[in-house]
Design a protein around this motif. Structure first.
Motif, PDB file in Angstrom:
ATOM      1  N   MET B   1      21.194  33.720  39.119  1.00 43.72           N
ATOM      2  CA  MET B   1      20.281  33.177  40.120  1.00 43.72           C
ATOM      3  C   MET B   1      21.082  32.383  41.159  1.00 43.72           C
ATOM      4  O   MET B   1      22.043  31.711  40.822  1.00 43.72           O
ATOM      5  N   ALA B   2      20.637  32.477  42.446  1.00 44.99           N
ATOM      6  CA  ALA B   2      21.347  31.764  43.512  1.00 44.99           C
ATOM      7  C   ALA B   2      20.643  30.439  43.815  1.00 44.99           C
ATOM      8  O   ALA B   2      19.451  30.286  43.591  1.00 44.99           O
ATOM      9  N   PHE B   3      21.432  29.484  44.321  1.00 42.37           N
ATOM     10  CA  PHE B   3      20.911  28.157  44.640  1.00 42.37           C
ATOM     11  C   PHE B   3      21.353  27.814  46.060  1.00 42.37           C
ATOM     12  O   PHE B   3      22.333  28.369  46.561  1.00 42.37           O
ATOM     13  N   ALA B   4      20.640  26.868  46.681  1.00 46.92           N
ATOM     14  CA  ALA B   4      21.029  26.470  48.033  1.00 46.92           C
ATOM     15  C   ALA B   4      20.548  25.052  48.305  1.00 46.92           C
ATOM     16  O   ALA B   4      19.574  24.585  47.706  1.00 46.92           O
ATOM     17  N   HIS B   5      21.253  24.367  49.217  1.00 47.23           N
ATOM     18  CA  HIS B   5      20.811  23.047  49.654  1.00 47.23           C
ATOM     19  C   HIS B   5      21.385  22.774  51.046  1.00 47.23           C
ATOM     20  O   HIS B   5      22.514  23.164  51.334  1.00 47.23           O
ATOM     21  N   SER B   6      20.581  22.119  51.903  1.00 45.16           N
ATOM     22  CA  SER B   6      21.027  21.799  53.260  1.00 45.16           C
ATOM     23  C   SER B   6      21.507  20.362  53.346  1.00 45.16           C
ATOM     24  O   SER B   6      20.860  19.456  52.822  1.00 45.16           O
ATOM     25  N   ILE B   7      22.661  20.182  53.993  1.00 46.97           N
ATOM     26  CA  ILE B   7      23.183  18.840  54.282  1.00 46.97           C
ATOM     27  C   ILE B   7      23.516  18.827  55.766  1.00 46.97           C
ATOM     28  O   ILE B   7      24.326  19.645  56.211  1.00 46.97           O
ATOM     29  N   GLY B   8      22.877  17.922  56.530  1.00 44.11           N
ATOM     30  CA  GLY B   8      23.185  17.773  57.958  1.00 44.11           C
ATOM     31  C   GLY B   8      23.062  19.074  58.731  1.00 44.11           C
ATOM     32  O   GLY B   8      23.901  19.369  59.580  1.00 44.11           O
ATOM     33  N   THR B  10      23.495  22.101  57.735  1.00 41.68           N
ATOM     34  CA  THR B  10      24.246  23.246  57.206  1.00 41.68           C
ATOM     35  C   THR B  10      23.666  23.629  55.847  1.00 41.68           C
ATOM     36  O   THR B  10      23.485  22.770  54.981  1.00 41.68           O
ATOM     37  N   LEU B  11      23.381  24.915  55.690  1.00 41.05           N
ATOM     38  CA  LEU B  11      22.858  25.394  54.404  1.00 41.05           C
ATOM     39  C   LEU B  11      24.025  25.853  53.520  1.00 41.05           C
ATOM     40  O   LEU B  11      24.810  26.710  53.920  1.00 41.05           O
ATOM     41  N   TYR B  12      24.138  25.250  52.358  1.00 39.70           N
ATOM     42  CA  TYR B  12      25.180  25.638  51.399  1.00 39.70           C
ATOM     43  C   TYR B  12      24.540  26.486  50.307  1.00 39.70           C
ATOM     44  O   TYR B  12      23.532  26.109  49.736  1.00 39.70           O
ATOM     45  N   ARG B  13      25.138  27.639  50.049  1.00 36.50           N
ATOM     46  CA  ARG B  13      24.614  28.545  49.024  1.00 36.50           C
ATOM     47  C   ARG B  13      25.576  28.615  47.840  1.00 36.50           C
ATOM     48  O   ARG B  13      26.789  28.568  48.020  1.00 36.50           O
ATOM     49  N   PHE B  14      24.986  28.764  46.663  1.00 32.10           N
ATOM     50  CA  PHE B  14      25.780  28.847  45.429  1.00 32.10           C
ATOM     51  C   PHE B  14      25.254  30.034  44.646  1.00 32.10           C
ATOM     52  O   PHE B  14      24.077  30.089  44.289  1.00 32.10           O
ATOM     53  N   SER B  15      26.129  30.997  44.386  1.00 26.24           N
ATOM     54  CA  SER B  15      25.659  32.303  43.947  1.00 26.24           C
ATOM     55  C   SER B  15      25.116  32.315  42.518  1.00 26.24           C
ATOM     56  O   SER B  15      24.281  33.142  42.190  1.00 26.24           O
ATOM     57  N   ASP B  16      25.587  31.410  41.681  1.00 27.34           N
ATOM     58  CA  ASP B  16      25.087  31.395  40.305  1.00 27.34           C
ATOM     59  C   ASP B  16      25.331  30.006  39.695  1.00 27.34           C
ATOM     60  O   ASP B  16      25.885  29.122  40.355  1.00 27.34           O
ATOM     61  N   LEU B  17      24.925  29.837  38.440  1.00 26.90           N
ATOM     62  CA  LEU B  17      24.989  28.510  37.813  1.00 26.90           C
ATOM     63  C   LEU B  17      26.422  28.014  37.667  1.00 26.90           C
ATOM     64  O   LEU B  17      26.714  26.836  37.906  1.00 26.90           O
ATOM     65  N   ARG B  18      27.338  28.907  37.268  1.00 22.95           N
ATOM     66  CA  ARG B  18      28.713  28.439  37.077  1.00 22.95           C
ATOM     67  C   ARG B  18      29.315  27.974  38.401  1.00 22.95           C
ATOM     68  O   ARG B  18      30.084  27.007  38.454  1.00 22.95           O
ATOM     69  N   THR B  19      28.949  28.653  39.502  1.00 20.04           N
ATOM     70  CA  THR B  19      29.445  28.257  40.823  1.00 20.04           C
ATOM     71  C   THR B  19      28.830  26.929  41.250  1.00 20.04           C
ATOM     72  O   THR B  19      29.514  26.046  41.790  1.00 20.04           O
TER      73      THR B  19
END
Lengths: 247, 453
Positions: B1-8, B10-19
């Motif tokens: 599953m992918a995750f994401a969060h915006s800071i200032g 910019t959207l940061y994406r994280f491809s899976d749990l280990r990442t």
């Protein structure tokens, strides 16, 4: 009735820092500063550069050319943080290396502590080169390498076409041994070799294995590796103890 | 599953749990070397915010290393205790942090341990400061027994580490007497052999057992040889109290250590069969350390602290007497300086305790790391406040065999005195009986051995 034993008698049985006394719960001042001094010397040793002059002089006396190279680690900090850079040879240096097809090549390298390298590597070269030549091996130019890890020898050996390569490299300094030299022998050195494909002789220093004794061991391993066709875990150090000269 | 969060913006994406876990990890050189660290401070905090919003339940459904590929993952999932997990099952990781710091008491934390997966402990540690790691660990209670009682509130134990460069029995014995005089040895008298072979191991085991029985010391001994060497020693009738092994958090790193879960189970059964413990049957001793998986090229793209926490799942399967991270031993390419070593030591202690282990720490450094005695004093004191189960005791902090610096016997005296801690009760009573503290102040040596005259 014998006198009660004193704590300080323990010092006779070990080089460890026993029977230091106590100031409250802490070390007495002298013992504290002894430690600080040893650590300071070890820290400075990590950052000391290799002095190439004694190595070059020893090589010249043996009629061997000398080439200096460096790894891709630009400075000491990068060297410590990025072991992978210390294993890679600068491209320009790879092109400058002379061909020495099938030869036995010595690399003298700083490693984690250059302090003992300029002292013990020349002695080892002086003792080992005649033994290898007497066994019919051709010895190639001596390479002096800075910011080097052991596997940098694979890139050097590959560039020169070496048949066998001995990496003479400074070992990680302890508080009691600042000048240990290690030797890693690799047959057919090529990039991608693993540590399991090398044989190691360690703790070469005046208070450990003498450079001349290490040279005898190296020559024995080189001969055995030539017969076996490889170095590493299948090459067991079965050199008879009597082959070593008395210390 | 992918995750994401915006800071200032910019959207940061994280491809899976280990990442996500790797990018959220506070900075350390080993994660940069592995290429799994956040590229910027903003990316790191984005990952931490995304992690804080993650439901704890998610860890039940996404493994950082596939179940099929790794026996440690299988162990973690197969042993998960859903009933123990239930009280926190509704929480996000951020909510879990708040609960750990707030409502959770010692009894709740003890009950929770079998319900926690190591990745949950690693995940929450990544959104905790040092004081959080200290405060929560201090609430954890883990007590183990062999010939004494380790881990009681108000106690801090010491492993006496009398290593000798050539396994000289007189050198080992001299260091043991030195340590006993200064209050070390209640965790274990444990020797790292310079040469891992059966003859050396048996010789040192015999020596340790002779010293222990001669002075009637309520403690246990160990030669930290490879588990297969210790198994042979047991077969040959040697006096083995504890079985030692270095372990890691993936099947691959354990293979590089020459062990598997099956082999560890076999070793524990062999040690139990000797029935040498008088107060309890915790017979295993494990060492771990961040970075070993990357060193063995068996990290599967995970950060080193998450893999380290997984090693604790391996440890707890075998009900150990002692577990410690050797935090600063591996070198600056994994933990560069005193700051990174300090954080890692407190993370390891926190995760181990939260997962129910009798967690000690080898507070240590090598000469090529950017660290010194001041860094060790700070970490030792923090760990003492955090209730560390034990630390090492090495003569003058200088291990003359392993060529690194650990804590000294004097450091043990210091941290106990500064924080009002005592040795394990049986050992404290023995020290009192032998008059050791007064003797060391007077420069006397009330313990003597035939070979040391």
């Amino acid at each position: 009735m014998t006198a009660p034993a004193r704590w300080a008698t323990l010092r006779r049985f070990t080089t460890a820092r026993v029977a230091l006394g106590r100031a409250g719960h802490a070390l007495p001042t002298a013992a504290h500063l002894d430690f600080q001094e040893a650590h300071a010397l070890a820290r400075d040793a990590v950052h000391a550069a290799l002095d190439p002059a004694p190595v070059a002089a020893a090589a010249a006396a043996l009629d061997l050319a000398v080439v200096a190279v460096a790894s891709e680690a630009p400075d000491r900090r990068a060297y410590l943080l990025r072991p992978d850079l210390g294993r890679r040879l600068r491209a320009a240096d790879a092109q400058r290396l002379p061909a020495a097809p099938g030869a036995f090549v010595f690399v003298v390298a700083d490693g984690l502590c250059a302090t003992g390298v300029s002292d013990h590597a020349p002695a080892l070269l002086r003792a080992a080169v005649p033994l290898l030549r007497a066994a019919g091996m051709s010895v190639g130019p001596v390479v002096i390498a800075s910011q080097a890890r052991v596997a940098l020898g694979d890139a050097i050996g590959e560039a020169m076409g070496a048949g066998m390569l001995a990496m003479l490299i400074g070992e990680r300094p302890g508080l009691t041994a600042l000048d240990s030299l290690g030797v890693y022998l690799t047959a057919a050195p090529r990039r991608g070799r693993t540590d399991a494909e090398r044989n190691c002789i360690s703790n070469i220093r005046p208070a450990g294995l003498q450079p001349a004794a290490a040279a005898v061991k190296l020559a024995w391993l080189a001969g055995a590796a030539r017969r076996l066709g490889e170095t590493g875990v299948r090459l067991k150090d079965e050199q008879p103890a009597t082959a070593l000269p008395a210390p | 599953m992918a995750f994401a969060h915006s800071i200032g913006g910019t959207l940061y994406r994280f491809s899976d749990l280990r990442t996500l876990l790797a990018r959220a990890s506070p900075p350390r050189s080993g994660d940069a070397l592995a290429g799994v660290a956040a590229a910027s401070a903003a990316e790191r905090v984005a990952a931490q915010r995304a992690l804080a919003e993650l439901p704890l339940r998610h860890f039940l459904h996404e493994a950082v290393i596939p179940y099929e590929a790794d026996e440690v993952t299988r162990l973690i999932q197969d042993r998960h205790d859903a009933a123990a997990f239930a009280p926190v099952a509704h929480m996000t990781l951020g909510g879990f942090r708040d609960w750990l710091l707030g409502a959770a008491d010692s009894a709740a934390l003890t009950a929770l341990a079998p319900g926690l997966m190591p990745e949950m402990a690693a995940g929450v540690s990544k959104i905790m400061r040092l004081q959080d790691l200290v405060a929560v660990a201090a609430k954890c209670r883990v007590v183990t027994r062999f010939r004494n009682t380790i881990g009681l509130p108000g106690t801090l134990s010491i492993r006496l580490q009398p290593n000798d460069p050539v396994d000289d029995p007189r050198g080992v014995a001299a260091a043991i007497l030195d340590g006993l005089l200064l209050g070390a040895g209640d965790a274990v008298i444990g020797v790292n052999p310079a040469t891992d072979n059966i003859e050396t191991t048996r010789r040192v085991l015999d020596l340790l057992d002779m010293v222990r029985t001669r002075f009637d010391i309520p403690t246990q001994s160990c030669v930290l040889a490879h588990v297969t060497t210790t198994l042979r020693a047991i077969e040959q009738g040697a006096p083995v109290d504890l079985v030692f092994q270095s372990i890691g958090g993936t099947e691959g790193v354990n293979r590089s250590f020459g062990v598997s879960l099956t082999l560890l189970a076999e070793a524990r059964a062999a040690a139990l069969s000797l029935k040498r413990g008088t107060l309890g049957d915790n017979v295993m001793y494990f060492e771990t350390g961040q970075g070993s998986a990357l060193s063995a090229e068996a990290h599967h793209g995970c950060d080193q602290q998450t893999i380290e926490a997984r090693a604790y799942a391996v440890a707890r399967e075998f009900a150990p007497l002692l577990v410690n991270s050797v935090v600063g031993f591996i070198g600056p390419e994994y933990l560069f300086d005193g700051k990174q070593i300090t954080r890692a030591g407190l993370e390891d202690h926190f995760c181990g305790k939260l997962l129910g282990l009798p967690m000690g720490v080898d507070v240590c450094y090598t000469n090529h790391a950017e660290a010194d005695q001041d860094d060790m004093d700070a970490l030792l004191t923090l760990l003492g406040v955090a209730g560390v189960t034990y630390v090492m005791g090495v003569p003058g902090a200088d291990d003359v065999m392993l060529a690194y610096q650990s804590t000294s016997f004097h450091d043990g005296l210091y941290v106990r005195a500064a924080l009002g801690k005592r040795p394990a009760p049986e050992f404290a009573a023995w020290m009192e009986r032998m008059g050791l503290d007064a003797a060391s102040h007077a420069g006397a040596l009330p313990l003597t051995l035939p070979d040391l005259r």
